[in-house]
Design a protein around this motif. Structure first.
Motif, PDB file in Angstrom:
ATOM      1  N   CYS A 644      24.341  30.141 -18.457  1.00 58.02           N
ATOM      2  CA  CYS A 644      25.486  29.526 -19.102  1.00 58.02           C
ATOM      3  C   CYS A 644      26.599  30.547 -19.320  1.00 58.02           C
ATOM      4  N   VAL A 645      26.227  31.724 -19.776  1.00 59.29           N
ATOM      5  CA  VAL A 645      27.206  32.791 -20.000  1.00 59.29           C
ATOM      6  C   VAL A 645      27.893  33.165 -18.689  1.00 59.29           C
ATOM      7  N   SER A 646      27.104  33.203 -17.606  1.00 62.51           N
ATOM      8  CA  SER A 646      27.674  33.535 -16.298  1.00 62.51           C
ATOM      9  C   SER A 646      28.710  32.503 -15.867  1.00 62.51           C
ATOM     10  N   VAL A 647      28.399  31.215 -16.094  1.00 60.77           N
ATOM     11  CA  VAL A 647      29.346  30.138 -15.759  1.00 60.77           C
ATOM     12  C   VAL A 647      30.618  30.280 -16.590  1.00 60.77           C
ATOM     13  N   ARG A 656      38.828  26.246 -21.474  1.00 59.53           N
ATOM     14  CA  ARG A 656      37.616  25.723 -20.842  1.00 59.53           C
ATOM     15  C   ARG A 656      36.444  26.696 -21.035  1.00 59.53           C
ATOM     16  N   ARG A 657      36.753  28.001 -20.929  1.00 56.57           N
ATOM     17  CA  ARG A 657      35.702  29.025 -21.108  1.00 56.57           C
ATOM     18  C   ARG A 657      35.110  28.917 -22.510  1.00 56.57           C
ATOM     19  N   ARG A 658      35.976  28.778 -23.519  1.00 62.55           N
ATOM     20  CA  ARG A 658      35.474  28.700 -24.894  1.00 62.55           C
ATOM     21  C   ARG A 658      34.770  27.368 -25.160  1.00 62.55           C
ATOM     22  N   GLU A 659      35.179  26.322 -24.493  1.00 58.71           N
ATOM     23  CA  GLU A 659      34.496  25.042 -24.627  1.00 58.71           C
ATOM     24  C   GLU A 659      33.057  25.131 -24.096  1.00 58.71           C
ATOM     25  N   ILE A 660      32.900  25.763 -22.920  1.00 57.77           N
ATOM     26  CA  ILE A 660      31.548  25.951 -22.355  1.00 57.77           C
ATOM     27  C   ILE A 660      30.706  26.805 -23.302  1.00 57.77           C
ATOM     28  N   ALA A 661      31.322  27.871 -23.798  1.00 57.87           N
ATOM     29  CA  ALA A 661      30.590  28.767 -24.694  1.00 57.87           C
ATOM     30  C   ALA A 661      30.168  28.058 -25.968  1.00 57.87           C
ATOM     31  N   ASN A 662      31.037  27.215 -26.504  1.00 55.79           N
ATOM     32  CA  ASN A 662      30.771  26.566 -27.782  1.00 55.79           C
ATOM     33  C   ASN A 662      29.822  25.380 -27.652  1.00 55.79           C
ATOM     34  N   LYS A 663      30.014  24.561 -26.637  1.00 52.20           N
ATOM     35  CA  LYS A 663      29.239  23.330 -26.521  1.00 52.20           C
ATOM     36  C   LYS A 663      27.931  23.492 -25.757  1.00 52.20           C
ATOM     37  N   CYS A 665      26.637  27.045 -24.389  1.00 51.28           N
ATOM     38  CA  CYS A 665      25.962  28.333 -24.591  1.00 51.28           C
ATOM     39  C   CYS A 665      25.504  28.531 -26.030  1.00 51.28           C
ATOM     40  N   LEU A 666      26.331  28.169 -26.997  1.00 52.43           N
ATOM     41  CA  LEU A 666      25.965  28.379 -28.403  1.00 52.43           C
ATOM     42  C   LEU A 666      24.705  27.605 -28.800  1.00 52.43           C
ATOM     43  N   PRO A 667      24.569  26.320 -28.432  1.00 53.16           N
ATOM     44  CA  PRO A 667      23.302  25.634 -28.742  1.00 53.16           C
ATOM     45  C   PRO A 667      22.087  26.315 -28.116  1.00 53.16           C
ATOM     46  N   LEU A 668      22.252  26.876 -26.913  1.00 51.97           N
ATOM     47  CA  LEU A 668      21.150  27.614 -26.294  1.00 51.97           C
ATOM     48  C   LEU A 668      20.825  28.876 -27.093  1.00 51.97           C
ATOM     49  N   ARG A 669      21.877  29.535 -27.604  1.00 47.37           N
ATOM     50  CA  ARG A 669      21.658  30.718 -28.434  1.00 47.37           C
ATOM     51  C   ARG A 669      20.886  30.348 -29.701  1.00 47.37           C
ATOM     52  N   VAL A 670      21.233  29.235 -30.308  1.00 50.10           N
ATOM     53  CA  VAL A 670      20.502  28.776 -31.499  1.00 50.10           C
ATOM     54  C   VAL A 670      19.038  28.506 -31.144  1.00 50.10           C
ATOM     55  N   MET A 671      18.827  27.848 -30.019  1.00 51.06           N
ATOM     56  CA  MET A 671      17.446  27.597 -29.576  1.00 51.06           C
ATOM     57  C   MET A 671      16.710  28.901 -29.304  1.00 51.06           C
ATOM     58  N   LEU A 672      17.400  29.875 -28.742  1.00 48.98           N
ATOM     59  CA  LEU A 672      16.788  31.181 -28.464  1.00 48.98           C
ATOM     60  C   LEU A 672      16.328  31.843 -29.760  1.00 48.98           C
ATOM     61  N   GLY A 712      23.851  37.946 -27.892  1.00 48.62           N
ATOM     62  CA  GLY A 712      24.740  37.542 -28.971  1.00 48.62           C
ATOM     63  C   GLY A 712      26.114  38.170 -28.861  1.00 48.62           C
ATOM     64  N   GLU A 713      26.150  39.429 -28.479  1.00 51.30           N
ATOM     65  CA  GLU A 713      27.429  40.135 -28.373  1.00 51.30           C
ATOM     66  C   GLU A 713      28.332  39.524 -27.307  1.00 51.30           C
ATOM     67  N   VAL A 714      27.756  39.175 -26.165  1.00 50.32           N
ATOM     68  CA  VAL A 714      28.571  38.605 -25.100  1.00 50.32           C
ATOM     69  C   VAL A 714      29.069  37.207 -25.488  1.00 50.32           C
ATOM     70  N   LEU A 715      28.261  36.487 -26.284  1.00 52.84           N
ATOM     71  CA  LEU A 715      28.686  35.149 -26.713  1.00 52.84           C
ATOM     72  C   LEU A 715      29.823  35.242 -27.734  1.00 52.84           C
ATOM     73  N   VAL A 716      29.777  36.232 -28.607  1.00 51.20           N
ATOM     74  CA  VAL A 716      30.866  36.461 -29.554  1.00 51.20           C
ATOM     75  C   VAL A 716      32.171  36.705 -28.799  1.00 51.20           C
ATOM     76  N   GLU A 717      32.087  37.473 -27.738  1.00 53.11           N
ATOM     77  CA  GLU A 717      33.275  37.762 -26.920  1.00 53.11           C
ATOM     78  C   GLU A 717      33.827  36.493 -26.280  1.00 53.11           C
ATOM     79  N   LEU A 718      32.925  35.630 -25.795  1.00 54.88           N
ATOM     80  CA  LEU A 718      33.375  34.392 -25.155  1.00 54.88           C
ATOM     81  C   LEU A 718      33.952  33.406 -26.163  1.00 54.88           C
ATOM     82  N   LEU A 719      33.341  33.330 -27.354  1.00 57.23           N
ATOM     83  CA  LEU A 719      33.799  32.387 -28.374  1.00 57.23           C
ATOM     84  C   LEU A 719      35.077  32.857 -29.060  1.00 57.23           C
ATOM     85  N   GLY A 720      35.231  34.174 -29.097  1.00 59.07           N
ATOM     86  CA  GLY A 720      36.370  34.721 -29.821  1.00 59.07           C
ATOM     87  C   GLY A 720      36.193  34.674 -31.318  1.00 59.07           C
TER      88      GLY A 720
END
Length: 804
Positions: A644-647, A656-663, A665-672, A712-720
């Motif tokens: 997901c992060v790669s996409v 669009r990048r932040r939408e993918i990250a939020n909708k 990637c973030l739920p996957l991070r929570v599951m992780l 987590g760090e890369v997701l913070v960067e994508l989410l801003g």
């Protein structure tokens, strides 16, 4: 007086006091007919009395030799530990003649039925005679009789069946009816090769750990423990073996000069893929297990993670010398021999330039060991590169020659041997055997490819004593369960075919490898022992008769190469490099449901188990396999998150990048995080030893920087923006309260104070810990309460000291 003479028994067992019965129908008689100064007879009698007590709830009486000869307890059963030289009765004479046909460690146990005393005034209901050909046969008899009571022995402790009584309050009329036991080992040398390098293993063992494990080895009939010493870089040398010159050694074995050395610790980092982390920063409640930020070997006290000055270098080696002296002396008191050594060639030893001076340095090595902690053998380890190559052959040959010259000059009390990853270089596995002096005691080797290959066929041609070393577990899979019963027994059988004199086992952990070690140990004494034989016996002991048959089939079906393997030696999981038991992002693990279906079958047996001990042991295995399944689930979600992060990264449009990250990637991070929390909760619930504490550190500082921090760090960067709390691992312990006693001693020296370390895992810190202690010959129970001091941050940790 030998050390064994001063030993008293102590037990940390749970049993129902309602089962306690005075006036047992059993008397234990010991004969200390021994010229060595070791009084094993009394210790053996106390040990058997204790095992009768904890497994049957009855208190046996102990008497001296006169009891059996003239005043036996009428209508009682008598167990007599008698030296074969004592021919005062016809019964002992019969056993002595049988022992003369057995080997030097032969033991004979026979139930001879009713016994009439010489004066004719008393008849014992059953006389059980135990005798043997070696001085400590009393203990071997006691532990073999304990096995008849259903007790089994493993490195992590004794496996005691739940007490079961019938309506009359008795288990049966006789404790030991119809016994006809011959104990004659198939290998002269039997033992362990606990490997130094990782926190999961011997690096973190304390003095008490060693004494507990050596005691268990003695119960299992083992007689050898050997060690390996690494010195891979100037910053990575282990303090087991000191390399230096004779002029730098004091008379007491302490040294005047030394280089930097250390064992594994939580702050060492850099090696084997670990990152240095303060234990106070551990998540999932793991920090509750450690009383200092830099946790490691007691050898490192005052210089953790490693020494930084010459004074500290010297201090670490001198503390190591005192540590190993205690270990070696305790082992020797139990008849267990020890070995230590370096890896060849010595010219590869970092921190010390031995070029052209190998003889002098080996003289220093031998002189220091002889003074500080005289082991029984010094073994030279062959190069690891010989697994697939033949380099450094000439250098190793020169090392062997230098060692022999140094040995002739120093004349130490110990013998010389070899060990390694193979018997010899790949182009000629018998080369070392051919050039080795005849006086060297043995040539030994691990099985190749971390045990995936059987013992080397070259052992057939080797002329020196052969010690073969199967792997009870391998380091690529170190953080996950491994069950290698069938494979281990196959390797034992091949060792017998190759006429090996010794059978050792390499390992790190203790309880995790209990099944394969227990099976191997049984095969050391019983030819033709099979994995089916083992699983049937083990399941009955571990879980009770109610589910024994079903559990035996279940474990037999999943063991060896059939058990899922969710971890490996990989560099994908973290930033430092490959290491033992790595987690990796892997979509193939998403098919975890079918691979772990056996876990549901094991859980279904839970309601049929009876007794607190059997229930507790089943829970251990349920947590073990749930932890294993959670590893696979965590790796699956980690891989999904990585995709997901790669996409998202490849999306050029910021919104669009932040939408993918939020909708997505973030739920996957929570599951992780949820799965990682579940994984670590099950690991902590199964933790009961120092090695399992090391496994937590391994996961947290080895793979954790990848699947927790980096993702987590890369997701913070994508989410801003920062991650929400549910996407961050908590420091809170997530499971139900759990008590850890990492070291369980069952015997202590009479003048020794016993310290019991107790760790309490709980979301709410406890205020006190209570130890209940009862004399074995009294129904009165004493309690000791100790406050849980905040020794370090909010660590739930206490040491209970029981005076001598």
């Amino acid at each position: 007086m030998g050390i064994a003479a001063a030993m008293s028994t102590f037990a940390l067992y749970c049993f129902c006091l309602a089962f306690f019965r005075h006036g047992s129908a059993l008397t234990i008689v010991y004969d200390d007919f021994d010229t060595t100064g070791h009084h094993f007879g009394l210790l053996a009698a106390k040990e058997l009395r204790r095992y009768v007590f904890v497994s049957r709830g009855e208190l046996a009486q102990i008497g001296g030799p006169a009891t059996v000869l003239s005043s036996a307890h009428c209508d009682k059963e008598i167990v007599w530990f008698v030296h074969p030289s004592n021919r005062l009765t016809v019964q002992v004479g019969i056993v002595a003649r049988e022992l003369s046909l057995m080997g030097p460690e032969g033991v004979r146990v026979r139930s001879l039925g009713k016994y009439v005393t010489p004066d004719g005034n008393c008849t014992a209901s059953n006389l059980v005679v135990c005798s043997g050909n070696h001085n400590s046969f009393h203990l071997r008899c006691a532990y073999r009789l304990a096995e008849e009571l259903g007790v089994r022995f493993a490195l992590h402790g004794d496996i005691i069946p739940d007490i079961s009584i019938n309506n009359n309050g008795h288990v049966h009329d006789l404790f030991f009816p119809n016994l006809d036991i011959r104990v004659d080992p198939l290998f002269a040398v039997r033992g362990l090769q606990p490997y130094h390098d990782f926190p999961d293993g011997v690096d973190w063992w304390t003095r008490d750990d060693f004494k507990a494990i050596l005691t268990q080895m003695n119960k299992m009939g083992m007689n050898f423990m050997g060690f390996h010493t690494y010195c891979k870089t100037d910053d990575y040398c282990e303090p087991t073996v000191w390399v230096g010159l004779k002029d730098d050694i004091n008379e007491d074995g302490t040294v005047k000069r030394a280089y930097r050395s250390a064992y594994a610790s939580t702050l060492r980092g850099a090696y084997w893929g670990y990152t240095a982390q303060n234990t106070s920063d551990y998540k999932f409640g793991g920090k509750l297990m450690f009383e200092s930020d830099c946790y490691g070997s007691e050898v490192q006290q005052g210089a953790c993670p490693q020494p930084m000055t010459m004074e500290e270098n010297i201090m670490v080696f001198n503390q190591a010398g005192a540590f190993w002296k205690d270990v070696v002396e305790y082992a020797r008191s139990l008849g267990i021999k020890t070995a230590t050594g370096n890896q060849a060639p010595l010219s590869d030893w970092h921190s010390v330039n031995t070029t052209g001076r190998a003889v002098e340095y080996y003289e220093g090595i031998f002189s220091r060991i002889e003074k500080a902690y005289p082991v029984d053998y010094y073994w030279l380890w062959m190069p690891e590169g010989w697994l697939g190559g033949s380099g450094q052959v000439d250098e190793v040959a020169l090392d062997i020659k230098a060692m022999q010259q140094a040995y002739d000059a120093v004349k130490p009390s110990f013998g010389l041997a070899t060990c390694g990853w193979t018997p010899g270089p790949s182009n000629n596995r018998t080369y070392i055997d051919a050039i080795l002096p005849e006086s060297w005691v043995a040539l030994s080797s691990l099985d190749a490819r971390v045990g995936m290959e059987p013992p080397d066929p070259a052992f057939k041609q080797i002329k020196h004593q052969k010690w073969i070393i199967p792997w009870l577990e391998d380091d690529p899979g170190l953080t996950a369960p491994q069950l290698w019963v069938n494979r281990t027994l196959e390797h034992v059988n091949l060792a017998l075919q190759y006429e090996a004199e010794g059978l050792l086992a390499i390992h790190w952990r203790t309880r995790d490898i209990a099944p394969q070690l227990m099976a191997m140990n049984k095969a050391l004494f019983e030819s033709g022992y099979s994995s089916n034989d083992f699983w049937k016996d083990w399941a009955r002991t571990e879980f009770g008769p109610e589910i024994a048959e079903t559990a035996a089939i279940l474990f037999s079906d999943i063991e060896s190469f059939r058990l899922p393997r969710p971890v490996n030696w990989s560099s994908k999981s973290h930033l430092v490099g490959g290491g033992p038991g790595s987690l990796s992002p892997d979509l193939s693990f998403c098919d975890w449901s079918s691979k772990y279906a056996f876990l549901d079958d094991l859980q279904a047996l839970r309601e049929s188990v009876k007794g607190p001990a059997a229930t507790d042991r089943l829970q251990y295995w349920l947590h073990t396999f749930r932890y294993m399944r959670a590893i696979a689930m965590t790796e699956c979600i980690w891989a999904q998150l990585a995709d997901c992060v790669s996409v998202a990264k490849n999306e050029s449009d910021l919104e669009r990048r932040r939408e993918i990250a939020n909708k997505t990637c973030l739920p996957l991070r929570v599951m992780l995080v949820e799965n990682a929390t579940d994984m670590m909760a099950h690991l902590l619930q199964k933790t009961g030893s120092t090695g399992e504490m090391g496994t937590f550190m391994n996961i947290h500082s080895h793979s954790g920087p990848g699947f927790l921090n980096a993702s987590g760090e890369v997701l913070v960067e994508l989410l801003g923006q920062s991650l929400p709390p549910e996407a961050m691992p908590s420091s809170q312990y997530p499971g139900p309260p759990h008590i850890i006693v990492p070291t369980v001693r069952t015997t202590v020296n009479r003048d020794e104070s016993l310290s019991i370390k107790v760790i309490v895992l709980s979301a709410q810190p406890p205020h006190s810990v209570i130890l209940y202690l009862a004399r074995i010959d009294s129904e009165k129970v004493r309690s000791f309460m100790a406050s849980v001091e905040e020794l370090y941050f909010d660590c739930s940790f206490v040491v209970l000291a029981i005076p001598s």
